[in-house]
Design a protein around this motif. Sequence first.
Motif, mmCIF file in Angstrom:
data_model
loop_
_atom_site.group_PDB
_atom_site.id
_atom_site.type_symbol
_atom_site.label_atom_id
_atom_site.label_comp_id
_atom_site.label_asym_id
_atom_site.label_seq_id
_atom_site.Cartn_x
_atom_site.Cartn_y
_atom_site.Cartn_z
ATOM 1 N N HIS A 150 0.844 -1.194 0.000
ATOM 2 C CA HIS A 150 0.000 0.000 0.000
ATOM 3 C C HIS A 150 0.888 1.256 0.000
ATOM 4 O O HIS A 150 0.843 2.066 0.931
ATOM 5 N N PRO A 151 1.700 1.424 -1.041
ATOM 6 C CA PRO A 151 2.643 2.546 -1.050
ATOM 7 C C PRO A 151 1.970 3.918 -1.030
ATOM 8 O O PRO A 151 2.533 4.872 -0.478
ATOM 9 N N LYS A 152 0.796 4.028 -1.588
ATOM 10 C CA LYS A 152 0.105 5.329 -1.553
ATOM 11 C C LYS A 152 -0.284 5.700 -0.127
ATOM 12 O O LYS A 152 -0.267 6.871 0.247
ATOM 13 N N GLN A 153 -0.617 4.686 0.674
ATOM 14 C CA GLN A 153 -0.952 4.945 2.079
ATOM 15 C C GLN A 153 0.296 5.398 2.843
ATOM 16 O O GLN A 153 0.204 6.208 3.764
ATOM 17 N N ALA A 154 1.458 4.903 2.438
ATOM 18 C CA ALA A 154 2.716 5.349 3.065
ATOM 19 C C ALA A 154 2.912 6.841 2.825
ATOM 20 O O ALA A 154 3.367 7.566 3.721
ATOM 21 N N GLU A 155 2.561 7.303 1.641
ATOM 22 C CA GLU A 155 2.661 8.732 1.327
ATOM 23 C C GLU A 155 1.727 9.545 2.223
ATOM 24 O O GLU A 155 2.065 10.641 2.661
ATOM 25 N N ILE A 156 0.555 8.993 2.502
ATOM 26 C CA ILE A 156 -0.425 9.684 3.346
ATOM 27 C C ILE A 156 -0.003 9.651 4.812
ATOM 28 O O ILE A 156 -0.029 10.667 5.506
ATOM 29 N N ASP A 157 0.401 8.467 5.293
ATOM 30 C CA ASP A 157 0.682 8.276 6.719
ATOM 31 C C ASP A 157 2.057 8.771 7.153
ATOM 32 O O ASP A 157 2.243 9.123 8.319
ATOM 33 N N GLY A 158 3.029 8.757 6.258
ATOM 34 C CA GLY A 158 4.406 9.036 6.632
ATOM 35 C C GLY A 158 4.672 10.449 7.134
ATOM 36 O O GLY A 158 3.907 11.387 6.887
ATOM 37 N N TYR A 159 5.777 10.579 7.816
ATOM 38 C CA TYR A 159 6.230 11.863 8.357
ATOM 39 C C TYR A 159 6.506 12.847 7.230
ATOM 40 O O TYR A 159 7.111 12.500 6.217
ATOM 41 N N LYS A 160 6.046 14.066 7.430
ATOM 42 C CA LYS A 160 6.329 15.165 6.505
ATOM 43 C C LYS A 160 6.818 16.331 7.354
ATOM 44 O O LYS A 160 6.108 16.781 8.261
#
Length: 183
Positions: free
Chosen positions: A35-45
């Motif tokens: 679920h790489p798109k979810q990683a973009e959403i959930d990950g630290y920014k």
Amino acid sequence: MAQVRQEVGASFSLREQVEYMGATALKQIGYYKTHPKQAEIDGYKKEKGPANGEVIANRMYDDNYRGAQYKLGNTSPGDGWKYLGRGLKQLTGKNNYQDLTNMYSTIWLDEKVDFVKNPELIEQPKYAVRSAIRFWLKYKLYDIADKGTTGAQVDAITKVINKATDSYSQRRTHFAQAIKIFS
């Protein structure tokens, strides 16, 4: 010491800081691999500050998304967060917390502790150290360490601690630094 340095980081944190995992790192673990798109959403920014560590830990450490050899015993909702990495070796997963509980009183005879019921105890220095000692003893890492002080021994120990890690070279670097300090 090289392994500890890599596991706890420069800040020597006794609790895994999943709140600061970016999308790139998340995509290498469990749920986020598929679920790489979810990683973009959930990950630290950086611009948004710490991410939701509970969401991240519960997703990346959920056994439903881990290969058979990487299952951690995290089968109930919330287990990923409850049993995230703690201690000097970043003990992770309900099975490992249970294993520590089972073995603990055989090493420290005067104390019985249930780390499954009280996982946060491993964030205390005493238990952080003892959890790492228990791991060292259980896997007889002293047998590997006693073979010498080369990168081969560091890699062999790393393979036991975290076979799938991408930090083999960093651990060898930490080992070289430790040798200088302790020599």
